[in-house]
Design a protein around this motif. Structure first.
Motif, PDB file in Angstrom:
ATOM      1  N   ALA A 110     -19.755   1.723 -22.373  1.00  0.00           N
ATOM      2  CA  ALA A 110     -18.905   2.889 -22.108  1.00  0.00           C
ATOM      3  C   ALA A 110     -18.656   3.688 -23.382  1.00  0.00           C
ATOM      4  O   ALA A 110     -18.781   4.925 -23.397  1.00  0.00           O
ATOM      5  CB  ALA A 110     -17.587   2.429 -21.500  1.00  0.00           C
ATOM      6  N   GLY A 119     -19.514   7.548 -19.437  1.00  0.00           N
ATOM      7  CA  GLY A 119     -19.381   6.253 -20.092  1.00  0.00           C
ATOM      8  C   GLY A 119     -18.740   5.217 -19.182  1.00  0.00           C
ATOM      9  O   GLY A 119     -19.198   4.069 -19.127  1.00  0.00           O
ATOM     10  N   ALA A 120     -17.678   5.600 -18.482  1.00  0.00           N
ATOM     11  CA  ALA A 120     -17.035   4.654 -17.565  1.00  0.00           C
ATOM     12  C   ALA A 120     -17.977   4.241 -16.444  1.00  0.00           C
ATOM     13  O   ALA A 120     -18.028   3.059 -16.052  1.00  0.00           O
ATOM     14  CB  ALA A 120     -15.766   5.279 -16.993  1.00  0.00           C
ATOM     15  N   GLY A 132     -20.840   2.011 -17.988  1.00  0.00           N
ATOM     16  CA  GLY A 132     -20.272   0.732 -18.390  1.00  0.00           C
ATOM     17  C   GLY A 132     -20.047  -0.187 -17.199  1.00  0.00           C
ATOM     18  O   GLY A 132     -20.334  -1.387 -17.250  1.00  0.00           O
ATOM     19  N   THR A 133     -19.550   0.382 -16.114  1.00  0.00           N
ATOM     20  CA  THR A 133     -19.384  -0.397 -14.879  1.00  0.00           C
ATOM     21  C   THR A 133     -20.730  -0.860 -14.346  1.00  0.00           C
ATOM     22  O   THR A 133     -20.874  -2.014 -13.893  1.00  0.00           O
ATOM     23  CB  THR A 133     -18.660   0.461 -13.827  1.00  0.00           C
ATOM     24  OG1 THR A 133     -17.421   0.921 -14.365  1.00  0.00           O
ATOM     25  CG2 THR A 133     -18.402  -0.339 -12.569  1.00  0.00           C
ATOM     26  N   ALA A 177     -14.082  -1.054 -19.249  1.00  0.00           N
ATOM     27  CA  ALA A 177     -14.643   0.220 -19.706  1.00  0.00           C
ATOM     28  C   ALA A 177     -13.578   1.307 -19.734  1.00  0.00           C
ATOM     29  O   ALA A 177     -13.490   2.087 -20.699  1.00  0.00           O
ATOM     30  CB  ALA A 177     -15.802   0.635 -18.804  1.00  0.00           C
ATOM     31  N   ILE A 223     -12.209   3.187 -23.175  1.00  0.00           N
ATOM     32  CA  ILE A 223     -12.308   4.644 -23.343  1.00  0.00           C
ATOM     33  C   ILE A 223     -10.931   5.258 -23.536  1.00  0.00           C
ATOM     34  O   ILE A 223     -10.747   6.169 -24.362  1.00  0.00           O
ATOM     35  CB  ILE A 223     -13.032   5.255 -22.135  1.00  0.00           C
ATOM     36  CG1 ILE A 223     -14.526   4.930 -22.200  1.00  0.00           C
ATOM     37  CG2 ILE A 223     -12.845   6.766 -22.091  1.00  0.00           C
ATOM     38  CD1 ILE A 223     -15.333   5.485 -21.064  1.00  0.00           C
TER      39      ILE A 223
END
Length: 330
Positions: A213, A243-244, A247-248, A275, A279
């Protein structure tokens, strides 16, 4: 019948005609200011207000460097956890102690607590004690680390009370001291997780989610930093959302190849939580730096300023990984 009153209707009309203008509508015909009477703002004043807003440029090379540092930090935490054996946790503890010192350096220089030298010394001792309890105490648990954090916070605040100029700032800076002490202790939690049944896997999945993330968010800021979250903060909303999401996805992919109790769905939940936390902490650091710059405070040393976000993000994800291990995956 003649009227004795001199203020008849004709006289009133003459007075009204002789006035410079009718009073505007309002209570009792009160005349407001010129700007309020016209209802139009001065365009020059609006331009001056707009010019006061400083738009901080996004430095692409710097965003890439911070993203690379985040990736390396995540890789060190994950590989250290995987290579940590039951009888050989000392190398991983040494790695984490080095990260604790980096965290301490960055946050002390960024937040400027009272009696910075004494606070740093106390936090260094707290890091050693927390690592010792996380590595050796049987059975492994979180309570000793919480106790170390409380004692360390009290000792750090006590060290700030000796000088008069420091005492004046204690009431305003105790939250800063608490954040520094808590972050140092939080980096001992990964050692604690490696001593628990599914803690190592949870740590790897959560670290991967947070690392991807942060890396994706920073790289996206270097390429497409839009729409801007705030003019004073060199970050873009596209990178935060992307990014979230990635990342997930990375944590879900790891969850599909790990053993039970991990599944793609559980890996995705762990990755999403860590994540988002990573962030948000990274963004909070950026907003804090922007606030200090607008307030006219002395700028933080550039190395500490740019390491502060990733180091704080991984420190905050460790307690969430511990909580997910015991309350979601167990």
């Amino acid at each position: 019948m003649p009227q004795d009153d001199a203020w008849d209707a004709d006289a009133s009309r003459e007075i009204a005609r002789s006035g410079p203008g009718r009073p505007p509508a309002g209570f009792y015909g009160a005349v407001p200011d010129d700007g309020a009477a016209t209802g139009v703002d001065d365009p020059e004043e609006d331009e001056e207000e707009l010019e006061e807003i400083e738009v901080v440029p996004v430095r692409r090379q710097l965003s890439l460097a911070i993203g690379g540092f985040s990736g390396l930090l995540a890789l060190a935490l994950a590989l250290g956890a995987e290579t940590s054996a039951p009888d050989n946790r000392l190398p991983y503890t040494i790695i984490l102690f080095g990260i604790q010192l980096l965290y301490l350096l960055a946050w002390i220089m960024a937040l400027h607590p009272p009696a910075a030298g004494a606070t740093a010394a106390v936090c260094a001792v707290v890091a050693v004690v927390a690592d010792y309890f996380a590595t050796t105490r049987t059975p492994p648990g979180l309570f000793p680390l919480l106790l170390v954090a409380v004692i360390g916070f009290v000792a750090a605040v006590g060290g700030q009370l000796f000088r008069a100029e420091d005492r004046k700032r204690v009431t305003d800076s105790w939250r800063t001291t608490l954040v520094i002490v808590a972050g140092v202790v939080a980096y001992a939690i990964p050692v604690l997780l490696t001593r628990q049944e599914i803690g190592t896997q949870t740590l790897v999945v959560s670290t991967a989610g947070a690392g991807v993330a942060l890396l994706v968010a920073r790289v996206t800021d270097a390429v497409f930093p839009k729409p801007r979250i705030a003019p004073q903060v060199p970050r873009g909303a596209t990178g935060v959302v992307l990014g979230a999401m990635l990342g997930t996805l990375a944590s879900a992919a790891l969850g599909s190849v790990l053993v039970l109790p991990f599944t793609p769905a559980k890996g995705a939940v762990v990755g999403l939580v860590t994540a988002v936390v990573a962030i948000l902490v990274d963004l909070a650091v950026n907003f804090g730096e922007a606030g200090r710059r607008l307030a006219g405070d002395a700028p933080t040393f550039w190395v500490a300023r740019h390491m502060q976000g990733p180091l704080g993000a991984f420190a905050m994800t460790a307690p969430f990984a511990y909580a997910l291990t015991h309350w979601f995956l167990s």
